[in-house]
Motif scaffolding. Sequence first.
Motif, PDB file in Angstrom:
ATOM      1  N   SER A 185      54.515  -4.480 -32.412  1.00 20.40           N
ATOM      2  CA  SER A 185      54.604  -5.827 -30.913  1.00 20.40           C
ATOM      3  C   SER A 185      55.321  -5.156 -30.543  1.00 20.40           C
ATOM      4  CB  SER A 185      54.303  -7.023 -32.022  1.00 20.40           C
ATOM      5  OG  SER A 185      55.922  -7.179 -32.688  1.00 20.40           O
ATOM      6  N   PHE A 186      56.560  -5.059 -31.062  1.00 20.48           N
ATOM      7  CA  PHE A 186      57.645  -4.518 -29.520  1.00 20.48           C
ATOM      8  C   PHE A 186      57.404  -3.448 -29.441  1.00 20.48           C
ATOM      9  CE2 PHE A 186      62.807  -3.405 -29.627  1.00 20.48           C
ATOM     10  CZ  PHE A 186      62.397  -4.097 -28.238  1.00 20.48           C
ATOM     11  N   ASN A 187      57.876  -3.018 -27.759  1.00 26.52           N
ATOM     12  CA  ASN A 187      57.247  -2.043 -26.895  1.00 26.52           C
ATOM     13  C   ASN A 187      59.092  -1.852 -26.332  1.00 26.52           C
ATOM     14  OD1 ASN A 187      57.441   0.616 -25.140  1.00 26.52           O
ATOM     15  ND2 ASN A 187      55.616  -0.231 -24.873  1.00 26.52           N
ATOM     16  N   SER A 188      59.708  -0.502 -26.929  1.00 25.87           N
ATOM     17  CA  SER A 188      61.472   0.126 -26.357  1.00 25.87           C
ATOM     18  C   SER A 188      61.131   0.583 -25.498  1.00 25.87           C
ATOM     19  CB  SER A 188      61.936   0.429 -27.265  1.00 25.87           C
ATOM     20  OG  SER A 188      61.527   0.928 -28.264  1.00 25.87           O
ATOM     21  N   SER A 189      60.467   0.907 -24.646  1.00 18.52           N
ATOM     22  CA  SER A 189      60.105   2.248 -23.470  1.00 18.52           C
ATOM     23  C   SER A 189      61.024   2.244 -22.319  1.00 18.52           C
ATOM     24  CB  SER A 189      58.485   2.887 -23.593  1.00 18.52           C
ATOM     25  OG  SER A 189      57.483   1.420 -22.965  1.00 18.52           O
ATOM     26  N   SER A 190      60.971   1.028 -22.281  1.00 13.99           N
ATOM     27  CA  SER A 190      61.493   0.947 -21.204  1.00 13.99           C
ATOM     28  C   SER A 190      61.890  -0.939 -20.278  1.00 13.99           C
ATOM     29  CB  SER A 190      60.253   0.346 -19.902  1.00 13.99           C
ATOM     30  OG  SER A 190      59.181  -0.546 -19.254  1.00 13.99           O
ATOM     31  N   TYR A 191      63.050  -1.539 -20.036  1.00 13.47           N
ATOM     32  CA  TYR A 191      63.104  -2.895 -19.413  1.00 13.47           C
ATOM     33  C   TYR A 191      61.589  -3.489 -19.607  1.00 13.47           C
ATOM     34  CZ  TYR A 191      64.659  -6.997 -17.758  1.00 13.47           C
ATOM     35  OH  TYR A 191      65.430  -8.751 -17.504  1.00 13.47           O
ATOM     36  N   SER A 192      61.220  -3.768 -18.679  1.00 11.81           N
ATOM     37  CA  SER A 192      59.720  -4.335 -18.771  1.00 11.81           C
ATOM     38  C   SER A 192      59.194  -4.281 -19.619  1.00 11.81           C
ATOM     39  CB  SER A 192      58.735  -3.519 -17.195  1.00 11.81           C
ATOM     40  OG  SER A 192      58.169  -2.322 -17.440  1.00 11.81           O
ATOM     41  N   ALA A 193      58.508  -3.162 -20.612  1.00  4.64           N
ATOM     42  CA  ALA A 193      58.248  -3.344 -21.051  1.00  4.64           C
ATOM     43  C   ALA A 193      58.282  -4.238 -22.781  1.00  4.64           C
ATOM     44  CB  ALA A 193      58.378  -2.236 -22.211  1.00  4.64           C
ATOM     45  N   VAL A 194      60.573  -3.938 -22.394  1.00  5.01           N
ATOM     46  CA  VAL A 194      61.612  -4.453 -23.858  1.00  5.01           C
ATOM     47  C   VAL A 194      60.803  -6.505 -23.588  1.00  5.01           C
ATOM     48  CG1 VAL A 194      63.570  -5.414 -24.366  1.00  5.01           C
ATOM     49  CG2 VAL A 194      62.526  -2.917 -23.936  1.00  5.01           C
ATOM     50  N   MET A 195      61.075  -7.300 -22.103  1.00  2.43           N
ATOM     51  CA  MET A 195      60.941  -8.066 -21.774  1.00  2.43           C
ATOM     52  C   MET A 195      59.685  -8.967 -21.828  1.00  2.43           C
ATOM     53  SD  MET A 195      64.050  -8.966 -20.884  1.00  2.43           S
ATOM     54  CE  MET A 195      63.461 -10.271 -20.687  1.00  2.43           C
ATOM     55  N   ALA A 196      58.211  -7.903 -21.863  1.00  6.67           N
ATOM     56  CA  ALA A 196      57.131  -7.976 -21.704  1.00  6.67           C
ATOM     57  C   ALA A 196      56.247  -8.631 -23.774  1.00  6.67           C
ATOM     58  CB  ALA A 196      55.583  -7.559 -21.019  1.00  6.67           C
ATOM     59  N   SER A 197      57.886  -8.321 -24.709  1.00  5.54           N
ATOM     60  CA  SER A 197      57.302  -7.487 -25.757  1.00  5.54           C
ATOM     61  C   SER A 197      57.153  -9.131 -26.503  1.00  5.54           C
ATOM     62  CB  SER A 197      57.656  -6.610 -27.147  1.00  5.54           C
ATOM     63  OG  SER A 197      57.976  -5.415 -26.297  1.00  5.54           O
ATOM     64  N   THR A 198      56.388  -9.356 -27.470  1.00  6.16           N
ATOM     65  CA  THR A 198      56.280 -11.296 -28.051  1.00  6.16           C
ATOM     66  C   THR A 198      55.685 -10.743 -29.820  1.00  6.16           C
ATOM     67  OG1 THR A 198      55.103 -11.320 -25.764  1.00  6.16           O
ATOM     68  CG2 THR A 198      54.469 -13.028 -27.492  1.00  6.16           C
ATOM     69  N   SER A 199      55.995 -11.498 -30.539  1.00  7.55           N
ATOM     70  CA  SER A 199      55.917 -11.206 -31.574  1.00  7.55           C
ATOM     71  C   SER A 199      54.817 -11.717 -32.430  1.00  7.55           C
ATOM     72  CB  SER A 199      56.923 -11.524 -32.235  1.00  7.55           C
ATOM     73  OG  SER A 199      56.930 -13.147 -32.107  1.00  7.55           O
ATOM     74  N   PRO A 200      53.663 -11.647 -33.086  1.00  4.93           N
ATOM     75  CA  PRO A 200      52.440 -12.341 -33.113  1.00  4.93           C
ATOM     76  C   PRO A 200      52.580 -13.324 -33.794  1.00  4.93           C
ATOM     77  CG  PRO A 200      53.744 -10.372 -35.061  1.00  4.93           C
ATOM     78  CD  PRO A 200      53.917 -10.044 -33.679  1.00  4.93           C
ATOM     79  N   SER A 201      52.207 -14.336 -33.911  1.00  8.19           N
ATOM     80  CA  SER A 201      51.982 -16.146 -34.361  1.00  8.19           C
ATOM     81  C   SER A 201      52.096 -15.794 -35.621  1.00  8.19           C
ATOM     82  CB  SER A 201      50.853 -16.707 -33.656  1.00  8.19           C
ATOM     83  OG  SER A 201      49.580 -16.306 -34.393  1.00  8.19           O
ATOM     84  N   SER A 202      52.019 -14.425 -36.918  1.00 11.02           N
ATOM     85  CA  SER A 202      52.330 -14.938 -37.642  1.00 11.02           C
ATOM     86  C   SER A 202      53.602 -14.496 -38.015  1.00 11.02           C
ATOM     87  CB  SER A 202      51.738 -13.799 -38.409  1.00 11.02           C
ATOM     88  OG  SER A 202      52.024 -12.732 -38.477  1.00 11.02           O
ATOM     89  N   THR A 203      54.328 -14.372 -37.679  1.00 10.03           N
ATOM     90  CA  THR A 203      55.794 -14.332 -37.320  1.00 10.03           C
ATOM     91  C   THR A 203      56.952 -15.320 -36.728  1.00 10.03           C
ATOM     92  OG1 THR A 203      55.850 -12.045 -35.861  1.00 10.03           O
ATOM     93  CG2 THR A 203      55.501 -12.029 -38.020  1.00 10.03           C
ATOM     94  N   TYR A 204      57.648 -14.601 -35.847  1.00  7.20           N
ATOM     95  CA  TYR A 204      58.449 -15.452 -34.872  1.00  7.20           C
ATOM     96  C   TYR A 204      57.339 -16.055 -34.072  1.00  7.20           C
ATOM     97  CZ  TYR A 204      62.022 -12.555 -36.696  1.00  7.20           C
ATOM     98  OH  TYR A 204      62.788 -11.646 -38.056  1.00  7.20           O
ATOM     99  N   ASP A 205      56.124 -15.384 -33.156  1.00  6.40           N
ATOM    100  CA  ASP A 205      55.624 -16.039 -32.250  1.00  6.40           C
ATOM    101  C   ASP A 205      56.480 -16.828 -31.617  1.00  6.40           C
ATOM    102  OD1 ASP A 205      53.484 -17.242 -31.188  1.00  6.40           O
ATOM    103  OD2 ASP A 205      53.556 -19.289 -31.772  1.00  6.40           O
ATOM    104  N   SER A 206      56.725 -15.827 -30.934  1.00  6.17           N
ATOM    105  CA  SER A 206      57.709 -15.763 -29.008  1.00  6.17           C
ATOM    106  C   SER A 206      58.400 -14.364 -28.356  1.00  6.17           C
ATOM    107  CB  SER A 206      58.967 -16.099 -29.326  1.00  6.17           C
ATOM    108  OG  SER A 206      60.128 -15.519 -29.728  1.00  6.17           O
ATOM    109  N   LYS A 207      58.461 -14.858 -27.412  1.00  2.00           N
ATOM    110  CA  LYS A 207      58.813 -12.937 -26.893  1.00  2.00           C
ATOM    111  C   LYS A 207      60.436 -12.537 -27.586  1.00  2.00           C
ATOM    112  CE  LYS A 207      57.168 -13.142 -22.981  1.00  2.00           C
ATOM    113  NZ  LYS A 207      55.935 -12.132 -22.426  1.00  2.00           N
ATOM    114  N   HIS A 208      60.294 -11.044 -27.646  1.00  2.00           N
ATOM    115  CA  HIS A 208      61.311 -10.306 -28.598  1.00  2.00           C
ATOM    116  C   HIS A 208      62.751 -10.924 -28.170  1.00  2.00           C
ATOM    117  CE1 HIS A 208      58.609  -8.351 -31.895  1.00  2.00           C
ATOM    118  NE2 HIS A 208      58.296  -8.194 -30.700  1.00  2.00           N
ATOM    119  N   VAL A 209      63.077 -11.247 -26.678  1.00  2.00           N
ATOM    120  CA  VAL A 209      64.418 -10.799 -25.691  1.00  2.00           C
ATOM    121  C   VAL A 209      63.908 -12.511 -25.534  1.00  2.00           C
ATOM    122  CG1 VAL A 209      65.772 -10.906 -24.765  1.00  2.00           C
ATOM    123  CG2 VAL A 209      64.897  -8.880 -25.767  1.00  2.00           C
TER     124      VAL A 209
END
Length: 221
Positions: free
Chosen positions: A45-69
């Motif tokens: 669920s977390f994609n660290s390959s680029s800025y846009s990927a980082v900012m678009a990464s979202t945790s699943p509803s079973s955990t944090y249920d929000s954007k990672h950043v």
Amino acid sequence: MKRMLLVLSFSIISFTATAQIDYGNDIQPIFTSNCNSCHSAGQNSFNSSSYSAVMASTSPSSTYDSKHVIPNNAQGSPLVDKIEESPEFGDRMPQGGQLSTDEIDKIKQWINEGAHEEVQTSNEIESDYPDKFELLGNYPNPFNPSTVVQFRSPVSTEFRITVYNANGQQVNSLTGRTVIGENDFTVNLSDQPSGVYFYRIRATSNVSNSFIGSGKMTLIK
């Protein structure tokens, strides 16, 4: 891990402000070296390959249920929770090791500065950098068993907080580090009985240990 912080507004003491964080030079290299082997190309669920990927990464509803950043909110960002000790969900990242304190501080500062891709101009960041410590309040209060304290900090510095019960007996003491911008910390007194508690806090630089202030909170179980 319990984290506490209660702060009163006070005059700035002799600290040196940290330079603004640049994503390309300061943050992406951390992700590339430590995260990309497991967190690029959409494997998780977390994609660290680029800025846009980082900012678009979202945790699943079973955990944090929000954007990672979450810009301007490092302590509320799942990314920060996962790279610090004792995350709310799962294991600490990266697997098989951990980031240095300097790397974690850079990521937190970058988020609190707004999580921008490029360094902002002086006009753009004018509202992002507080010029003094400012207490934003804590909620809820009274509380059971924890309360969230919010404040803004003009510098990254060490602090120590000591908590006492109504009889003046110390019930907790810990150290931590603030980041520039907005800080959120949770006070958890689940192991204490209902009552009024008092705290004292000091900020510590390389050359001084200065009393900041004190206050009280009410625990109702």
